[in-house]
Design a protein around this motif. Structure first.
Motif, short mmCIF file in Angstrom:
data_model
loop_
_atom_site.label_atom_id
_atom_site.label_comp_id
_atom_site.label_asym_id
_atom_site.label_seq_id
_atom_site.Cartn_x
_atom_site.Cartn_y
_atom_site.Cartn_z
N LEU A 81 1.08 6.46 19.47
CA LEU A 81 2.30 6.62 20.26
C LEU A 81 2.20 7.85 21.14
N SER A 82 1.65 8.93 20.63
CA SER A 82 1.46 10.14 21.44
C SER A 82 0.56 9.84 22.64
N ARG A 83 -0.54 9.10 22.40
CA ARG A 83 -1.42 8.73 23.51
C ARG A 83 -0.70 7.86 24.53
N ILE A 84 0.08 6.89 24.04
CA ILE A 84 0.84 6.02 24.95
C ILE A 84 1.78 6.85 25.80
N ARG A 85 2.49 7.76 25.17
CA ARG A 85 3.45 8.58 25.92
C ARG A 85 2.77 9.49 26.93
N LYS A 86 1.60 10.04 26.55
CA LYS A 86 0.87 10.92 27.49
C LYS A 86 0.32 10.16 28.68
N SER A 87 -0.03 8.88 28.46
CA SER A 87 -0.61 8.09 29.55
C SER A 87 0.42 7.66 30.58
N ASN A 121 7.61 9.71 14.43
CA ASN A 121 6.94 8.97 13.37
C ASN A 121 7.70 7.70 13.00
N LEU A 122 9.04 7.73 13.07
CA LEU A 122 9.83 6.54 12.77
C LEU A 122 9.75 5.54 13.91
N LEU A 123 9.73 6.03 15.14
CA LEU A 123 9.58 5.14 16.28
C LEU A 123 8.21 4.46 16.24
N ALA A 124 7.18 5.22 15.91
CA ALA A 124 5.84 4.64 15.80
C ALA A 124 5.81 3.55 14.73
N SER A 125 6.45 3.81 13.60
CA SER A 125 6.51 2.83 12.52
C SER A 125 7.20 1.55 13.00
N TYR A 126 8.29 1.69 13.73
CA TYR A 126 9.01 0.53 14.26
C TYR A 126 8.14 -0.25 15.25
N LEU A 127 7.41 0.47 16.09
CA LEU A 127 6.58 -0.18 17.11
C LEU A 127 5.28 -0.75 16.55
N GLY A 128 4.97 -0.40 15.31
CA GLY A 128 3.75 -0.92 14.68
C GLY A 128 2.50 -0.21 15.14
N VAL A 129 2.64 1.07 15.49
CA VAL A 129 1.50 1.88 15.90
C VAL A 129 1.51 3.17 15.09
N THR A 130 0.39 3.88 15.11
CA THR A 130 0.37 5.19 14.45
C THR A 130 1.07 6.19 15.36
N THR A 190 1.41 -5.51 23.20
CA THR A 190 0.63 -4.33 22.84
C THR A 190 1.58 -3.20 22.46
N GLY A 191 1.04 -2.17 21.87
CA GLY A 191 1.86 -1.01 21.53
C GLY A 191 2.53 -0.41 22.75
N LYS A 192 1.81 -0.35 23.86
CA LYS A 192 2.39 0.22 25.09
C LYS A 192 3.52 -0.67 25.60
N GLU A 193 3.33 -1.98 25.57
CA GLU A 193 4.39 -2.90 26.01
C GLU A 193 5.62 -2.79 25.12
N ARG A 194 5.40 -2.66 23.80
CA ARG A 194 6.54 -2.51 22.89
C ARG A 194 7.30 -1.22 23.18
N TYR A 195 6.55 -0.14 23.46
CA TYR A 195 7.18 1.14 23.77
C TYR A 195 7.99 1.05 25.07
N LYS A 207 0.82 -1.21 0.00
CA LYS A 207 0.00 0.00 0.00
C LYS A 207 0.85 1.27 0.00
N GLY A 208 2.18 1.10 0.01
CA GLY A 208 3.06 2.25 -0.01
C GLY A 208 3.40 2.80 1.37
N GLU A 209 3.00 2.09 2.43
CA GLU A 209 3.33 2.52 3.78
C GLU A 209 4.79 2.19 4.09
N GLU A 210 5.46 3.11 4.74
CA GLU A 210 6.85 2.92 5.12
C GLU A 210 6.90 2.27 6.51
N ILE A 211 7.59 1.13 6.61
CA ILE A 211 7.68 0.39 7.87
C ILE A 211 9.15 0.29 8.28
N THR A 212 9.46 0.77 9.48
CA THR A 212 10.81 0.68 10.01
C THR A 212 11.01 -0.70 10.62
#
Length: 188
Positions: free
Chosen positions: A181-187, A168-177, A146-151, A63-68
């Protein structure tokens, strides 16, 4: 150059004349942030050892998505070893994400090392084996987390990288948007 030699010595023995040959046949190169070192479907003709900075390996989905796939920081090789060693096209891209100081090993130099340094091929085999084990150990646990556990695990394993990698690159690596990732970090 000492960083590369020290790294190699962690995987095998090198005589003083072998070290001198390596130092003569490699080159330190300053590379700007966002420079592509390798492009998918091309052949790799040099190995890059990261002396300073961070690179990443990534690919594009259908689909043209860039995945780290992963990040490479100091004192590691940042190349597609399979492409380089077996002369097959690489399946990924490699790019600097910070300004980097890299040590370049051209194919011609690598071939000289193979011919003139006793045990060179075994040393390289040990490095590749270790890199593959590290990759499996890094990726396999992420499949069930989960995304939070990966982070949280990323923070634990790579604290020095957190402030050096764009979100954005860290989110790509973690498999989240990046929004997730912003929500995970704020929580936290």
């Amino acid at each position: 150059m000492n960083e590369l030699v020290d790294f190699l010595l962690g995987f095998g023995r090198l005589a003083p004349m072998d070290i001198e040959l390596i130092e003569r046949k490699t080159e330190e190169v300053g590379v700007a942030k966002n420079t592509r070192l390798a492009k998918a479907s091309q052949f790799i003709d040099e190995l890059w050892f990261v002396k300073e900075g961070v690179t990443r390996v990534y690919y594009y989905t259908e689909k043209g998505e860039e995945i780290t796939k992963y990040f490479i920081d100091e004192l590691h090789f940042s190349s597609d070893a399979n492409s380089f060693l077996y002369r097959i096209p690489t399946t990924s891209y490699v790019e600097t994400i910070t300004d980097c100081l890299l040590i370049k090993i051209p194919r011609s130099s690598f071939e000289v090392f193979s011919e003139k340094i006793p045990g060179w091929n075994e040393l390289i085999s040990r490095i590749v084996t270790q890199a593959m084990q590290d990759k499996v150990n890094r990726i396999s646990p992420m499949l069930a987390e989960t995304g939070k556990e990966r982070y949280l695990k990323f923070m634990e394993r790579y604290p020095a990288l957190l402030n050096r990698i764009p979100l954005n690159l860290l989110a790509s690596y973690l498999g989240v948007t990046k929004y997730s990732l912003s929500r995970i970090r704020k929580s936290m």
